[in-house]
Design a protein around this motif. Structure first.
Motif, PDB file in Angstrom:
ATOM      1  N   LYS A 100       0.816  -1.229   0.000  1.00 21.97           N
ATOM      2  CA  LYS A 100       0.000   0.000   0.000  1.00 21.97           C
ATOM      3  C   LYS A 100       0.842   1.268   0.000  1.00 21.97           C
ATOM      4  N   GLY A 155      -6.911  -3.473  10.497  1.00 19.61           N
ATOM      5  CA  GLY A 155      -7.302  -4.591  11.351  1.00 19.61           C
ATOM      6  C   GLY A 155      -6.734  -4.482  12.756  1.00 19.61           C
ATOM      7  N   THR A 156      -5.488  -4.025  12.857  1.00 19.11           N
ATOM      8  CA  THR A 156      -4.822  -3.949  14.162  1.00 19.11           C
ATOM      9  C   THR A 156      -5.582  -3.020  15.113  1.00 19.11           C
ATOM     10  N   GLU A 185       1.775  -3.744  11.493  1.00 18.52           N
ATOM     11  CA  GLU A 185       2.922  -3.376  10.653  1.00 18.52           C
ATOM     12  C   GLU A 185       4.213  -3.578  11.438  1.00 18.52           C
ATOM     13  N   ASP A 191       0.020   1.714  12.240  1.00 19.30           N
ATOM     14  CA  ASP A 191      -1.343   1.275  12.548  1.00 19.30           C
ATOM     15  C   ASP A 191      -2.000   2.236  13.528  1.00 19.30           C
TER      16      ASP A 191
HETATM   17  N1  HSE Z   1      -1.296  -3.625   9.582  1.00 20.23           N
HETATM   18  C1  HSE Z   1      -2.378  -3.733   8.659  1.00 20.23           C
HETATM   19  C2  HSE Z   1      -3.672  -3.869   9.457  1.00 20.23           C
HETATM   20  C3  HSE Z   1      -2.174  -4.926   7.770  1.00 20.23           C
HETATM   21  O1  HSE Z   1      -3.588  -4.071  10.671  1.00 20.23           O
HETATM   22  O2  HSE Z   1      -4.743  -3.746   8.891  1.00 20.23           O
HETATM   23  C4  HSE Z   1      -3.067  -4.973   6.566  1.00 20.23           C
HETATM   24  O3  HSE Z   1      -2.828  -3.898   5.699  1.00 20.23           O
END
Ligand code: HSE
Length: 401
Positions: A100, A155-156, A185, A191
């Motif tokens: 990304k 997501g984190t 990450e 994040d």
């Molecule tokens: N670190 C990112 C997350 C991974 O937590 O969404 C997916 O892009």
């Protein structure tokens, strides 16, 4: 038979190999020919790995091999991924990526390069992990004018907020869990400070408008200031705290920002828990559509990359629609969007607060020494000006319904 190379044999790279090997027969059928992994690029050796014989350390081996026509890039970061991607596309090799950072920064240039060389730069996995969202935007929804995108794109942070709400967990302990599960990450600042979600909303805004929305120009506010106590206010208001990435077009002005917000039970994003992501898209004809699923993790992300690999194989020699031009999308100051705010102040400040803000709904979460108020709708500039007159603002959270 099509020869494929995988750049990077970390979490996503090894996931790509696993997805192709596990679903080989299906993938070959869908691609219309056999999809064979010829190389895996990594600096490390992998003794004992079933595919150790495919590992090479020099990208030039792949870039100079005319047999390789599709590359799955899972290196992450800008360099050397940018240089390798440019060289691959210039040689007519399609590149599919989950990167990304690179897509956000150089997506326009790389899409242009792909077009000039009759190949593809595809990046479904760069937003929403395994959720198909980019392809619907550039194919199924091409009859619509998309004027709003609201996403839970990290997501984190969603996992952290869920655990803080449901278990009253401590921020640092949950972050550590998310790191151990491979969601976070390498540098989790990306994040928790909202940068990762900011890059993803920049990619979505670019695809929707066809112009380059720069992450640098997008306001990002993370979740580090969210306290466990704030969830008591959310419960008292029948709301949920989520980190939202927002894109809006209104009267010809474009806004994009990332910030934690209170959302109500009527909002489809309310029930998005744990590491899941969701993207709520509004079109002028469509109305609302929500895309929901696993937004992070090895196999969901790898599945999206492999979906792109199949598309790249199916369309060898021609460029698929998608991408955006390098012209900058002008973003308006997000602060002019009106909204309500939950403001928590020390109890002794309550009177001053009401004098400054006027009548507000009082939110009593039953916490000692502090009190919450829900302001009327106002823009952020007016809000900041009024807040500066209050001595002890403990927290303030936007309300986005
Ligand atoms: N670190 C990112 C997350 C991974 O937590 O969404 C997916 O892009």
């Amino acid at each position: 038979m099509v020869k494929v190379a995988v750049l990077g044999y970390g979490t996503v790279g090894s996931g790509i190999v696993e997805v192709i090997k596990t679903n080989q027969k299906l993938i070959d059928e869908r691609a219309g020919q056999e999809v064979d992994i010829k190389y895996i690029l990594d600096l490390r050796d992998f003794p004992g790995d079933p595919y150790e014989s495919l590992v090479v350390h020099d990208a030039e081996v792949i870039l100079n091999d005319p047999e390789v026509s599709v590359i799955a890039e899972a290196m992450g970061g800008i360099e050397p991924a940018f240089t390798f991607t440019k060289k691959a596309l210039s040689a007519g090799k399609s590149v599919c990526t989950s990167n990304k950072e690179l897509v956000e920064k150089h997506g326009a240039e790389l899409c242009k390069l792909a077009k000039e060389n009759n190949c593809n730069y595809l990046f479904e996995a760069s937003v929403g992990g395994g959720i198909p969202i980019l392809r619907p935007l550039v194919s199924s929804l091409t009859g619509d004018h998309i004027d709003a995108v609201t996403g839970i794109l990290n997501g984190t942070t969603n996992y952290i907020l869920t655990k803080m709400d449901e278990d009253g967990s401590d921020f640092d302990a949950v972050l550590k869990e998310a790191q151990e599960m491979g969601y976070a990450e390498r540098n989790p600042e990306a994040d928790v400070e909202g940068y990762d979600a900011g890059r993803k909303i920049a990619i979505l805004a670019s695809l929707v408008t066809g112009k380059n929305a720069s992450f640098d120009k997008i306001y990002t506010e993370g979740i580090t200031a969210i306290r466990p106590e704030d969830f008591a206010y959310a419960r008292a208001m029948k709301k949920m705290i989520r980190l939202l990435a927002i894109y809006r077009e209104k009267n010809g002005a474009f806004y994009a920002y990332v910030a934690p917000a209170m959302i109500g039970r009527d909002n489809p994003l309310y029930g998005v828990r744990d590491v899941f992501n969701a993207i709520l898209v509004h079109g002028n004809m469509l109305g609302d559509a929500m895309f929901y699923g696993a937004g992070a993790g090895k196999l969901p992300t790898a599945s999206a990359v492999v979906g792109d690999v199949v598309d790249a194989v199916r369309s060898l020699g021609k460029t698929l629609p998608g991408g955006w031009v390098e012209e900058e999308l002008e973003l308006t100051d997000h602060r002019v969007r009106k909204k309500r705010f939950l403001v928590v102040v020390a109890e002794e400040e309550a009177e001053t607060f009401l004098q400054v803000f006027g009548t507000c709904d009082k939110i009593d979460a039953g916490l000692k020494g502090e009190i919450g108020f829900l302001t009327k709708e106002m823009d952020e500039i007016a809000f900041e000006e009024k807040s500066s007159k209050i001595n002890n603002v403990i927290t303030r959270i936007r309300v986005e319904d």
